[in-house]
Each structure stands twice: as structure tokens, then as C-alpha cells.
Design an enzyme around this catalytic site. Structure first.
Site, PDB file in Angstrom:
ATOM      1  N   GLU A   1       0.870  -1.190   0.000  1.00  0.00           N
ATOM      2  CA  GLU A   1       0.000   0.000   0.000  1.00  0.00           C
ATOM      3  C   GLU A   1       0.900   1.232   0.000  1.00  0.00           C
ATOM      4  O   GLU A   1       1.755   1.373   0.866  1.00  0.00           O
ATOM      5  CB  GLU A   1      -0.927  -0.038   1.219  1.00  0.00           C
ATOM      6  CG  GLU A   1      -1.939  -1.156   1.141  1.00  0.00           C
ATOM      7  CD  GLU A   1      -2.665  -1.208  -0.184  1.00  0.00           C
ATOM      8  OE1 GLU A   1      -3.206  -0.173  -0.614  1.00  0.00           O
ATOM      9  OE2 GLU A   1      -2.662  -2.268  -0.837  1.00  0.00           O
TER      10      GLU A   1
ATOM     11  N   CYS B   1      -1.633   9.467   4.024  1.00  0.00           N
ATOM     12  CA  CYS B   1      -1.672   9.058   2.605  1.00  0.00           C
ATOM     13  C   CYS B   1      -2.961   9.546   1.976  1.00  0.00           C
ATOM     14  O   CYS B   1      -3.048   9.724   0.772  1.00  0.00           O
ATOM     15  CB  CYS B   1      -1.573   7.547   2.518  1.00  0.00           C
ATOM     16  SG  CYS B   1      -2.806   6.721   3.505  1.00  0.00           S
TER      17      CYS B   1
HETATM   18  P1  NAP Z   1       8.796   4.765   3.526  1.00  0.00           P
HETATM   19  O1  NAP Z   1       9.963   5.670   3.603  1.00  0.00           O
HETATM   20  O2  NAP Z   1       8.519   4.093   2.237  1.00  0.00           O
HETATM   21  O3  NAP Z   1       9.000   3.676   4.681  1.00  0.00           O
HETATM   22  C1  NAP Z   1       8.021   2.704   4.943  1.00  0.00           C
HETATM   23  C2  NAP Z   1       8.654   1.526   5.646  1.00  0.00           C
HETATM   24  O4  NAP Z   1       9.565   0.897   4.739  1.00  0.00           O
HETATM   25  C3  NAP Z   1       9.486   1.923   6.866  1.00  0.00           C
HETATM   26  O5  NAP Z   1       9.336   0.952   7.866  1.00  0.00           O
HETATM   27  C4  NAP Z   1      10.898   1.905   6.314  1.00  0.00           C
HETATM   28  O6  NAP Z   1      11.888   1.715   7.288  1.00  0.00           O
HETATM   29  C5  NAP Z   1      10.825   0.715   5.389  1.00  0.00           C
HETATM   30  N1  NAP Z   1      11.897   0.615   4.394  1.00  0.00           N
HETATM   31  C6  NAP Z   1      12.672   1.607   3.895  1.00  0.00           C
HETATM   32  N2  NAP Z   1      13.539   1.096   2.988  1.00  0.00           N
HETATM   33  C7  NAP Z   1      13.304  -0.240   2.925  1.00  0.00           C
HETATM   34  C8  NAP Z   1      13.857  -1.308   2.176  1.00  0.00           C
HETATM   35  N3  NAP Z   1      14.841  -1.136   1.302  1.00  0.00           N
HETATM   36  N4  NAP Z   1      13.372  -2.553   2.363  1.00  0.00           N
HETATM   37  C9  NAP Z   1      12.369  -2.770   3.236  1.00  0.00           C
HETATM   38  N5  NAP Z   1      11.802  -1.791   3.972  1.00  0.00           N
HETATM   39  C10 NAP Z   1      12.252  -0.544   3.820  1.00  0.00           C
HETATM   40  O7  NAP Z   1       7.453   5.520   3.941  1.00  0.00           O
HETATM   41  P2  NAP Z   1       7.172   6.403   5.233  1.00  0.00           P
HETATM   42  O8  NAP Z   1       7.884   7.701   5.097  1.00  0.00           O
HETATM   43  O9  NAP Z   1       7.389   5.593   6.451  1.00  0.00           O
HETATM   44  O10 NAP Z   1       5.604   6.648   5.115  1.00  0.00           O
HETATM   45  C11 NAP Z   1       5.038   7.622   4.298  1.00  0.00           C
HETATM   46  C12 NAP Z   1       4.525   7.003   3.009  1.00  0.00           C
HETATM   47  O11 NAP Z   1       3.595   5.977   3.307  1.00  0.00           O
HETATM   48  C13 NAP Z   1       3.762   8.003   2.154  1.00  0.00           C
HETATM   49  O12 NAP Z   1       4.105   7.798   0.806  1.00  0.00           O
HETATM   50  C14 NAP Z   1       2.303   7.627   2.392  1.00  0.00           C
HETATM   51  O13 NAP Z   1       1.420   7.992   1.351  1.00  0.00           O
HETATM   52  C15 NAP Z   1       2.415   6.142   2.538  1.00  0.00           C
HETATM   53  N6  NAP Z   1       1.269   5.571   3.243  1.00  0.00           N
HETATM   54  C16 NAP Z   1       0.373   4.845   2.531  1.00  0.00           C
HETATM   55  C17 NAP Z   1      -0.749   4.319   3.157  1.00  0.00           C
HETATM   56  C18 NAP Z   1      -1.757   3.516   2.392  1.00  0.00           C
HETATM   57  O14 NAP Z   1      -2.598   2.869   3.026  1.00  0.00           O
HETATM   58  N7  NAP Z   1      -1.730   3.525   1.086  1.00  0.00           N
HETATM   59  C19 NAP Z   1      -0.933   4.538   4.521  1.00  0.00           C
HETATM   60  C20 NAP Z   1       0.012   5.283   5.223  1.00  0.00           C
HETATM   61  C21 NAP Z   1       1.119   5.798   4.571  1.00  0.00           C
HETATM   62  P3  NAP Z   1      12.766   2.965   7.804  1.00  0.00           P
HETATM   63  O15 NAP Z   1      11.824   3.906   8.439  1.00  0.00           O
HETATM   64  O16 NAP Z   1      13.709   2.335   8.740  1.00  0.00           O
HETATM   65  O17 NAP Z   1      13.418   3.551   6.576  1.00  0.00           O
END
Ligand code: NAP
Length: 515
Positions: A285, A319
Site C-alpha cells: 500500500e 496518505c
Molecule cells: P517509507 O519511507 O517508504 O518507509 C516505509 C517503511 O519501509 C518503513 O518501515 C521503512 O523503514 C521501510 N523501508 C525503507 N527502505 C526499505 C527497504 N529497502 N526494504 C524494506 N523496507 C524498507 O514511507 P514512510 O515515510 O514511512 O511513510 C510515508 C509514506 O507511506 C507516504 O508515501 C504515504 O502515502 C504512505 N502511506 C500509505 C498508506 C496507504 O494505506 N496507502 C498509509 C500510510 C502511509 P525505515 O523507516 O527504517 O526507513
């Protein structure tokens, strides 16, 4: 008998009792901040080689010290999960669900602590934090009931001379990777859905949200979750994330976060590692570029309020946040005037520990700088109507920002900013507004304000988003009321909090016995 699922009501923070509860929880969390938190692997609280700090984005003070899980820790977590899966998968669904119902009770007994942790660690205002908490409890209660439902054999057509049945069985060990922005709800929801279905989980929370994941693991332990079913592995996604995603014994990955990381995981999981004997399942997601259409026949005051709440709730870091207001040319001038006035009246910026403030800081320095850069881009791409500046002093505070006269293909009309920045776009008419709304690579949420029934019908047919709302804000989906998940680059449309969701963590086994 199990009571019917009902959404958890929110706390009323005008009540003195709740104010005191929150204040005491802030004190308790500050006391706890200097004691290092551990990994929770195989039912034991253990250390990694290094630690990291989680910071309060309003004050830049430490809210806790956490273990920086590395590859050897990830291996231990995977092994613990594999061992636990062998017994957990055979535990009757009703018992598995019971653990999560108990966890919900434990969490309710610590509600102020969870809420206060979100205020300190993620900069949520009190009500946003409590809504996040209530959603987490909803997920535990709802998915528990769903696990019991899926435990029933699926209906099949009778066939002469045979007994046929279809049963849903769990997949194996999965990696759960939540974002920081719903540090309680999404983290607990993704974890509980996978685990209550009979799988074991390695939970790798976001680096900006380890405290909430630790509080959740504590609640699971107290609720009696068997060792190894949920393993908490704090640490950087960039290091352990790839390892876990590529691991041959990972059966599924449940991810919520940005498009960039989601697509990376999708790509890596599609490659078969040595020794891997299944096709990994990926639930991803991702981001959004959500909008609200304000039609010429809208109740303009209601539309303005819906836009302001959706754009600036939790600093625009949802999001589902409204980052584009698409406004019919006939009401464009009036809308711009009123949206500025309403934002000035409603959105008081300041430290969220003070419940009088409506909007807190953005999550971290990197986000702060990126959002400010987008504002500079926006100033060139449109006309700055309000805000545009950071707040001086400590903390990552940015003023609520409105940029009008933005072209539909401008960067700030296409790219996810994830901060308190609203682009206002003029539409020639309703058809044009729908085309602009659909004109990004995303398709998560959207709302339409209009009194015209034909236009409402048209939105239902043509507005291509996973969650569409008419005459209300585009944020705030409730569990089992508005199952949540987006189209196109917003993700795999998993519909969290819906009745199909647990199927993503199950596989159907068809069994035939000939008489
Ligand atoms: P993110 O930077 O993509 O990180 C999400 C998760 O992925 C974190 O736990 C992060 O860990 C981990 N991660 C990073 N690099 C990785 C890799 N190479 N392999 C595996 N995992 C990895 O997103 P965010 O800043 O936390 O959240 C914001 C984003 O989430 C926005 O784009 C928002 O729209 C989206 N979102 C979507 C929904 C939905 O339901 N569609 C809901 C909420 C949020 P680290 O923090 O340790 O880097």
C-alpha cells in the site's frame, strides 16, 4: 457470545480526567526515555550491537533509545518465526483471536500511554493520536472476528460419491513493514491481520516510530501471544529490509509506505532466491496525490472546511490527505478567499503536547527540508496565498501553505509532498475537474462536494480512487465502514479493515475424500 464488532469511540479531551491521564503519561514516557528498549525475538527481549534514538519532532529531544537490528538479528527473528509457525498455525482460530482480543484490552488499559507516545514521537495532536489508537484497537477486534469467520469451511457445490471441503490455511513467516504516520493503527493492523490468520511475523517498524511498536509488542506479550509469533526488529529499513525481503524463507511481505520503497520491495520479492520454494506474496500500500473537487453547485462552506481538515490534519502527513483542491471556475475566486480565511481561523501551529494547538511539526529534518523545497517549487508554479515559511526555533514546524493557480501537470500537482501544502487548481467545468482528479499516477482517496445528484452519480462511475467520498472530507476511513486501499500506483488495493483483507494472509486448500 462474542459481541458484534463496533468501532471504538474517541476520548473527549474536554474531560479533566483525560487531560490528567495524558499529562501523567507524558511524565511516565519521559522517565522511560533513558532506559534502552529491546528487540523482541522468540519471546525474549534482546539487544543488538548498536542503538539509535527516536526524536520528538517538536522539541528534538530523545523519546527513547532503541536497538539497531542488523542482519544477524534479522536471521534470529526469521528462525524464531519459523519455529513458532509450526505450532501457531495449528492453534484453533478462536484461540488465536482470543489473544488479540486480550491485547486490545491491555491496550485500552494503557490508552493514555499510547496516545501520549504518538504526541511525543510523531507530533500528533491529542485527538489525531487517539483516533490512531482507536483504529488499532478496531483492527485487533475486527480481524479477530474475521479469523474466526475464515476458519469455517468455504461453501462448495456437493458432488456425488465425494466429500469436498475448502479450508483457509496460513502462509508461513511474513515480514511486516509499516510506515511511521499511523504508528499505532497501521503497524498493529498489518501485524495482527497476518498473525491472527495463523502466520508468524517479523515486524520491522519505521525508524521514526519504534516506540509505538515496542508498546504494542509489550501488550502482545502480556496478552499471552506465544513466543516467536510476532518478532519485533527495530532498525533501518535500508539495511535489514532488503535482507528480509530477499530471504528465501520469507513467504509474504506486507508493506505500507512510499511508492519508491514499495516498488523496490515488489521488484526484489519477484526474484527467486536460492532455496526458495514459493512465489512470495506482496501486499504493498503506497502513496497518494489525493484531491477534493469543489463543484459550482457545492455547499461552499462545507467544502472549504472539508478541504482544510483534510489538507492539514496531522500536518498533511496522511496518505489520504487532500493535497489538491480542484475548484470549478465559477466558484474559484470565492473558494480561494474562504479557504485562506478558514485556515487562518482553524489551524493554530505549535507543539502538540499543548492540546490548544491544532497542527504540530512534520516528522523529521529530512521531511522538513523536502517540504520546504516543494514550497519553493510551488511558489514558482503558482501564486502563494498563505504560509510558505518554517517556524523559527526548535522543531520541524511549517506553516499551513496554500498555493493557487497551479497547473494540472505542475510538480506540486503531481508529486506526493506529504506535508501541509495545498495546491489549488482551477477546472473549466465538472468534467474537467474529474479529468484533473484522475490525472496523476495515484488513485487513493478523493472527495466531491456537489448538491447535484447527476454529478454524484458521475463521480461514482468516473472518479478512479480506492476510497471516494461525497460531501465530506477525504481522510478518516473507519475499520469495516470504509475498507481502505488505493488504485494504480497507490498500491495493491488490499482494503485494510475490510472483509477480504485476511485472504491476503491465507491460502485455500481444497480437500476431497471419495466414499
Ligand atoms: P517509507 O519511507 O517508504 O518507509 C516505509 C517503511 O519501509 C518503513 O518501515 C521503512 O523503514 C521501510 N523501508 C525503507 N527502505 C526499505 C527497504 N529497502 N526494504 C524494506 N523496507 C524498507 O514511507 P514512510 O515515510 O514511512 O511513510 C510515508 C509514506 O507511506 C507516504 O508515501 C504515504 O502515502 C504512505 N502511506 C500509505 C498508506 C496507504 O494505506 N496507502 C498509509 C500510510 C502511509 P525505515 O523507516 O527504517 O526507513
Amino acid at each position: 457470545m462474542l459481541p458484534k464488532f463496533a468501532n471504538e469511540p474517541y476520548l473527549d479531551f474536554s474531560d479533566e480526567k483525560h487531560i490528567r491521564g495524558m499529562q501523567e503519561a507524558f511524565v511516565q514516557l519521559r522517565k522511560r526515555a533513558s532506559t534502552p528498549n529491546m528487540l523482541y525475538v522468540g519471546g525474549r527481549w534482546t539487544k543488538a550491537k548498536e542503538v539509535f534514538e527516536s526524536l520528538n519532532p517538536a522539541t528534538e529531544e530523545s523519546v527513547g533509545i532503541f536497538q539497531k537490528g542488523a542482519i544477524p538479528d534479522a536471521e534470529k527473528a526469521m528462525k524464531a518465526g519459523l519455529k513458532a509457525f509450526e505450532t501457531w498455525r495449528k492453534v484453533p482460530a478462536i484461540e488465536r483471536a482470543g489473544v488479540f482480543f486480550r491485547a486490545a484490552r491491555v491496550m485500552r488499559s494503557r490508552r493514555y500511554l499510547f496516545d501520549a507516545a504518538m504526541v511525543l514521537e510523531e507530533g500528533k495532536r491529542w485527538l489525531e493520536a487517539d483516533a490512531d489508537f482507536a483504529e488499532a484497537v478496531d483492527f485487533l477486534e475486527f480481524y479477530g472476528r474475521e479469523a474466526i469467520r475464515y476458519d469455517q469451511a468455504a461453501p462448495v457445490t456437493p458432488y456425488p460419491g465425494e466429500s469436498n471441503e475448502v479450508r483457509y490455511i496460513p502462509l508461513g513467516v511474513g515480514v511486516v513493514i509499516p510506515p511511521w504516520n499511523f504508528p499505532c493503527a497501521i503497524m498493529a493492523g498489518m501485524t495482527s491481520a497476518a498473525a491472527v490468520s495463523g502466520n508468524a511475523v517479523v515486524l520491522k517498524p519505521a525508524t521514526d516510530a519504534p516506540l509505538l511498536a515496542t508498546l504494542f509488542a509489550e501488550a502482545l506479550e502480556e496478552a499471552g501471544l506465544p513466543a516467536g509469533v510476532v518478532n519485533l526488529l527495530t532498525g533501518p529499513g535500508s539495511g535489514i529490509g532488503d535482507h528480509l525481503v530477499e530471504h528465501p524463507e520469507t513467504r509474504f511481505i506486507s508493506f505500507t509506505g512510499s511508492k519508491e520503497v514499495g516498488l523496490r520491495i515488489f521488484g526484489k520479492a519477484s526474484k527467486v532466491s536460492k532455496g526458495q520454494v514459493w512465489v512470495k506474496r506482496v501486499v504493498a500500500e503506497m502513496g497518494g496525490k489525493d484531491c477534493i473537487i469543489v463543484d459550482s453547485e457545492a455547499d461552499l462552506d462545507a467544502a472549504v472546511e472539508g478541504v482544510v481538515v483534510s489538507a492539514y490534519g496531522f500536518q498533511g502527513q496522511k496518505c489520504s490527505a487532500c493535497s489538491r483542491a480542484i475548484v470549478d471556475a465559477k466558484v474559484y475566486g470565492e473558494f480561494c478567499k474562504r479557504v485562506v480565511a478558514k485556515t487562518k481561523e482553524m489551524v493554530k501551529v505549535g507543539p502538540p503536547e499543548d492540546p490548544k494547538n491544532w497542527m504540530g511539526p512534520v516528522i523529521n529534518r529530512r521531511a522538513f527540508e523536502q517540504i520546504l523545497e516543494y514550497i519553493e517549487v510551488g511558489k514558482r508554479e503558482g501564486r502563494l496565498l498563505l504560509g510558505g515559511k518554517k517556524r523559527p526555533g526548535k522543531g520541524y514546524f511549517i506553516e499551513p501553505t496554500i498555493i493557487a493557480d497551479v497547473r494540472r501537470n505542475a510538480r506540486i500537482a503531481q508529486e506526493e509532498i506529504f506535508g501541509p501544502v495545498l495546491a489549488v487548481i482551477r477546472a473549466r467545468n465538472y468534467g474537467d475537474a474529474l479529468a484533473i482528479a484522475n490525472g496523476t499516477e495515484y488513485g487513493l482517496t478523493g472527495a466531491v462536494y456537489t448538491r447535484n445528484r447527476e454529478k454524484i452519480y458521475r463521480a461514482k462511475q468516473e472518479f478512479h480512487v480506492g476510497n471516494m467520498y461525497i460531501n465530506r472530507k477525504c481522510t478518516g476511513a473507519l475499520v469495516d465502514v470504509q475498507p481502505f486501499g488505493g488504485f494504480n500506483m497507490s498500491g495493491t488495493d488490499s482494503k485494510a479493515g475490510g472483509r477480504d483483507y485476511l485472504l491476503l494472509f491465507l491460502q485455500a486448500k481444497s480437500m476431497t475424500e471419495r466414499f
